[in-house]
Design a protein around this motif. Structure first.
Motif, PDB file in Angstrom:
ATOM      1  N   ALA A 174     -18.304  34.842 -74.055  1.00  0.00           N
ATOM      2  CA  ALA A 174     -17.114  34.991 -74.898  1.00  0.00           C
ATOM      3  C   ALA A 174     -17.510  34.623 -76.320  1.00  0.00           C
ATOM      4  O   ALA A 174     -17.823  33.465 -76.598  1.00  0.00           O
ATOM      5  CB  ALA A 174     -15.981  34.104 -74.409  1.00  0.00           C
ATOM      6  N   VAL A 175     -17.506  35.618 -77.234  1.00  0.00           N
ATOM      7  CA  VAL A 175     -18.019  35.427 -78.588  1.00  0.00           C
ATOM      8  C   VAL A 175     -16.949  35.830 -79.600  1.00  0.00           C
ATOM      9  O   VAL A 175     -16.388  36.929 -79.536  1.00  0.00           O
ATOM     10  CB  VAL A 175     -19.295  36.255 -78.826  1.00  0.00           C
ATOM     11  CG1 VAL A 175     -19.821  36.048 -80.243  1.00  0.00           C
ATOM     12  CG2 VAL A 175     -20.369  35.873 -77.806  1.00  0.00           C
ATOM     13  N   TYR A 176     -16.672  34.936 -80.564  1.00  0.00           N
ATOM     14  CA  TYR A 176     -15.693  35.166 -81.634  1.00  0.00           C
ATOM     15  C   TYR A 176     -16.421  35.602 -82.897  1.00  0.00           C
ATOM     16  O   TYR A 176     -17.447  35.016 -83.254  1.00  0.00           O
ATOM     17  CB  TYR A 176     -14.910  33.878 -81.876  1.00  0.00           C
ATOM     18  CG  TYR A 176     -13.930  33.916 -83.020  1.00  0.00           C
ATOM     19  CD1 TYR A 176     -13.020  34.959 -83.159  1.00  0.00           C
ATOM     20  CD2 TYR A 176     -13.898  32.886 -83.961  1.00  0.00           C
ATOM     21  CE1 TYR A 176     -12.103  34.981 -84.197  1.00  0.00           C
ATOM     22  CE2 TYR A 176     -12.983  32.887 -85.005  1.00  0.00           C
ATOM     23  CZ  TYR A 176     -12.095  33.941 -85.124  1.00  0.00           C
ATOM     24  OH  TYR A 176     -11.183  33.958 -86.158  1.00  0.00           O
ATOM     25  N   THR A 180     -10.638  38.506 -86.265  1.00  0.00           N
ATOM     26  CA  THR A 180      -9.611  38.616 -85.226  1.00  0.00           C
ATOM     27  C   THR A 180     -10.164  39.258 -83.952  1.00  0.00           C
ATOM     28  O   THR A 180      -9.392  39.716 -83.112  1.00  0.00           O
ATOM     29  CB  THR A 180      -8.412  39.440 -85.731  1.00  0.00           C
ATOM     30  OG1 THR A 180      -8.868  40.750 -86.115  1.00  0.00           O
ATOM     31  CG2 THR A 180      -7.736  38.765 -86.906  1.00  0.00           C
ATOM     32  N   LYS A 181     -11.488  39.294 -83.799  1.00  0.00           N
ATOM     33  CA  LYS A 181     -12.089  39.963 -82.644  1.00  0.00           C
ATOM     34  C   LYS A 181     -12.846  38.971 -81.757  1.00  0.00           C
ATOM     35  O   LYS A 181     -13.564  38.106 -82.247  1.00  0.00           O
ATOM     36  CB  LYS A 181     -13.058  41.061 -83.099  1.00  0.00           C
ATOM     37  CG  LYS A 181     -12.450  42.095 -84.038  1.00  0.00           C
ATOM     38  CD  LYS A 181     -11.411  42.961 -83.349  1.00  0.00           C
ATOM     39  CE  LYS A 181     -10.928  44.068 -84.298  1.00  0.00           C
ATOM     40  NZ  LYS A 181      -9.890  44.912 -83.674  1.00  0.00           N
ATOM     41  N   ILE A 182     -12.689  39.139 -80.450  1.00  0.00           N
ATOM     42  CA  ILE A 182     -13.444  38.388 -79.449  1.00  0.00           C
ATOM     43  C   ILE A 182     -14.007  39.396 -78.451  1.00  0.00           C
ATOM     44  O   ILE A 182     -13.294  40.294 -77.999  1.00  0.00           O
ATOM     45  CB  ILE A 182     -12.566  37.368 -78.710  1.00  0.00           C
ATOM     46  CG1 ILE A 182     -12.067  36.288 -79.673  1.00  0.00           C
ATOM     47  CG2 ILE A 182     -13.325  36.717 -77.555  1.00  0.00           C
ATOM     48  CD1 ILE A 182     -11.090  35.317 -79.043  1.00  0.00           C
ATOM     49  N   VAL A 183     -15.297  39.247 -78.112  1.00  0.00           N
ATOM     50  CA  VAL A 183     -15.923  40.091 -77.100  1.00  0.00           C
ATOM     51  C   VAL A 183     -16.190  39.238 -75.870  1.00  0.00           C
ATOM     52  O   VAL A 183     -16.886  38.222 -75.950  1.00  0.00           O
ATOM     53  CB  VAL A 183     -17.220  40.728 -77.616  1.00  0.00           C
ATOM     54  CG1 VAL A 183     -17.876  41.556 -76.510  1.00  0.00           C
ATOM     55  CG2 VAL A 183     -16.945  41.602 -78.838  1.00  0.00           C
ATOM     56  N   VAL A 200      -6.424  34.706 -71.783  1.00  0.00           N
ATOM     57  CA  VAL A 200      -5.719  33.777 -72.658  1.00  0.00           C
ATOM     58  C   VAL A 200      -6.760  33.038 -73.492  1.00  0.00           C
ATOM     59  O   VAL A 200      -7.779  32.576 -72.972  1.00  0.00           O
ATOM     60  CB  VAL A 200      -4.872  32.755 -71.870  1.00  0.00           C
ATOM     61  CG1 VAL A 200      -4.202  31.776 -72.817  1.00  0.00           C
ATOM     62  CG2 VAL A 200      -3.837  33.472 -71.032  1.00  0.00           C
ATOM     63  N   VAL A 201      -6.514  32.964 -74.804  1.00  0.00           N
ATOM     64  CA  VAL A 201      -7.364  32.223 -75.732  1.00  0.00           C
ATOM     65  C   VAL A 201      -6.563  31.009 -76.199  1.00  0.00           C
ATOM     66  O   VAL A 201      -5.462  31.158 -76.728  1.00  0.00           O
ATOM     67  CB  VAL A 201      -7.771  33.091 -76.933  1.00  0.00           C
ATOM     68  CG1 VAL A 201      -8.661  32.305 -77.890  1.00  0.00           C
ATOM     69  CG2 VAL A 201      -8.473  34.359 -76.458  1.00  0.00           C
ATOM     70  N   HIS A 221     -12.853  43.870 -75.229  1.00  0.00           N
ATOM     71  CA  HIS A 221     -12.678  43.623 -76.655  1.00  0.00           C
ATOM     72  C   HIS A 221     -11.252  43.149 -76.902  1.00  0.00           C
ATOM     73  O   HIS A 221     -10.290  43.900 -76.717  1.00  0.00           O
ATOM     74  CB  HIS A 221     -12.979  44.890 -77.457  1.00  0.00           C
ATOM     75  CG  HIS A 221     -14.396  45.368 -77.305  1.00  0.00           C
ATOM     76  ND1 HIS A 221     -15.409  44.968 -78.150  1.00  0.00           N
ATOM     77  CD2 HIS A 221     -14.979  46.175 -76.380  1.00  0.00           C
ATOM     78  CE1 HIS A 221     -16.546  45.526 -77.771  1.00  0.00           C
ATOM     79  NE2 HIS A 221     -16.317  46.270 -76.697  1.00  0.00           N
ATOM     80  N   ILE A 222     -11.130  41.899 -77.310  1.00  0.00           N
ATOM     81  CA  ILE A 222      -9.822  41.278 -77.537  1.00  0.00           C
ATOM     82  C   ILE A 222      -9.537  41.257 -79.030  1.00  0.00           C
ATOM     83  O   ILE A 222     -10.377  40.817 -79.825  1.00  0.00           O
ATOM     84  CB  ILE A 222      -9.797  39.842 -76.980  1.00  0.00           C
ATOM     85  CG1 ILE A 222     -10.001  39.851 -75.465  1.00  0.00           C
ATOM     86  CG2 ILE A 222      -8.497  39.137 -77.339  1.00  0.00           C
ATOM     87  CD1 ILE A 222     -10.106  38.471 -74.857  1.00  0.00           C
ATOM     88  N   THR A 223      -8.358  41.739 -79.421  1.00  0.00           N
ATOM     89  CA  THR A 223      -7.909  41.665 -80.802  1.00  0.00           C
ATOM     90  C   THR A 223      -6.806  40.613 -80.895  1.00  0.00           C
ATOM     91  O   THR A 223      -5.796  40.707 -80.185  1.00  0.00           O
ATOM     92  CB  THR A 223      -7.379  43.021 -81.301  1.00  0.00           C
ATOM     93  OG1 THR A 223      -8.411  44.008 -81.180  1.00  0.00           O
ATOM     94  CG2 THR A 223      -6.940  42.933 -82.756  1.00  0.00           C
ATOM     95  N   LEU A 224      -6.990  39.622 -81.750  1.00  0.00           N
ATOM     96  CA  LEU A 224      -6.023  38.544 -81.926  1.00  0.00           C
ATOM     97  C   LEU A 224      -4.986  38.915 -82.973  1.00  0.00           C
ATOM     98  O   LEU A 224      -5.244  39.722 -83.872  1.00  0.00           O
ATOM     99  CB  LEU A 224      -6.731  37.258 -82.350  1.00  0.00           C
ATOM    100  CG  LEU A 224      -7.812  36.729 -81.402  1.00  0.00           C
ATOM    101  CD1 LEU A 224      -8.626  35.642 -82.101  1.00  0.00           C
ATOM    102  CD2 LEU A 224      -7.179  36.191 -80.127  1.00  0.00           C
TER     103      LEU A 224
END
Length: 260
Positions: A174-176, A180-183, A200-201, A221-224
């Motif tokens: 899990a890399v920030y 606003t992106k987390i992979v 959940v972050v 690919h998570i967009t916050l």
């Protein structure tokens, strides 16, 4: 006489005028300048912290042990050993020991390791049993023992699961990116529909809003909704089974933005 009096009056008026102008210039009480003000952010749509998630019972992850059973029909094992390495990790030589009439070499890796590579070799690379690198697939294995059986001169292997084997989907990375992106990467595909509630972050203050999640294989690919606090510690959780992993944060202290 009258001219002299008028001249004197004119001088007095000029002096009084100059004094009056100087007083207005230097007297700080006459200033009407006010400092600009900034209106508070009252946007009702601004994202706020949610609660710290309550997950289902977490997976009891533990190290994974791969036991390689090697068979040479001629039983000539002198000098033969195994070069093991975890995927993207460093390799090392492991010696065979006899166990119940079999020659076995073992390696233990961290939970979440996706593959272990191996080469059966003679001494220090005098000969390889087979020419190509071989890999044991550990996707979906979260702990326990896996027995691998290798026949001399034959590519590949057969696998037997140990009684203590733990299987399931786990977060392996899990890399920030600092914005606003987390992979996120997982050991196997996450079952079911992927939504903004799949992951959940969160930190000690609560969870952060997720506006979008897209998937490509085992990568998510998570967009916050907003940037994270660069000085805080965060965790990513897979809500379906409670698997968690600390979020890998950028080194903000050495970034150009911080130095400026």
């Amino acid at each position: 006489m009258k001219k002299r009096i008028l001249a004197m009056l004119l001088v007095v008026v000029m002096v009084l005028g100059l004094v009056a102008c100087g007083g207005k210039k230097d007297d700080p009480t006459t200033s009407t300048t006010t400092a600009p003000t900034t209106a508070p952010n009252t946007d009702p749509t601004a994202p706020t912290k949610g609660p710290v998630p309550t997950p289902p019972p977490a997976i009891a992850m533990k190290p994974v042990t791969v036991r390689l059973h090697y068979n040479r029909p001629a039983a000539d094992y002198e000098g033969w050993n195994v070069w093991f390495w975890p995927l993207n990790g460093e390799g090392a030589a492991y010696q065979f020991t006899e166990e119940n009439g079999e020659m076995v070499a073992s390696i233990t890796v961290d939970p979440g390791t996706l593959k272990v590579g191996y080469i059966v070799r003679l001494n220090e690379w005098e000969q390889k049993d087979v020419g190509s690198d071989q890999f044991v697939d550990l996707a979906g294995i979260l702990g326990g023992t896996l027995d691998v059986y290798v026949e001399s001169g034959v590519e590949g292997h057969t696998v037997q699961k140990g009684a203590d084997l733990i299987e399931g989907t786990a977060i392996t990375s899990a890399v920030y990116d600092g914005g606003t992106k987390i992979v996120v990467q997982t050991s196997t595909l996450v079952e079911g529909e992927i939504t903004n509630e799949t992951f959940v972050v969160y930190n000690s203050e609560g969870s952060d809003a997720i506006s979008k999640v897209s998937v490509a294989g085992f990568t998510y690919h998570i967009t916050l909704a907003q940037r994270l606090d660069p000085m805080s510690e965060y965790t990513v959780m897979l809500m379906s089974n409670g698997s968690t992993l600390p979020l890998d944060m950028p080194d903000f202290l050495s970034s150009k933005e911080f130095e400026e």
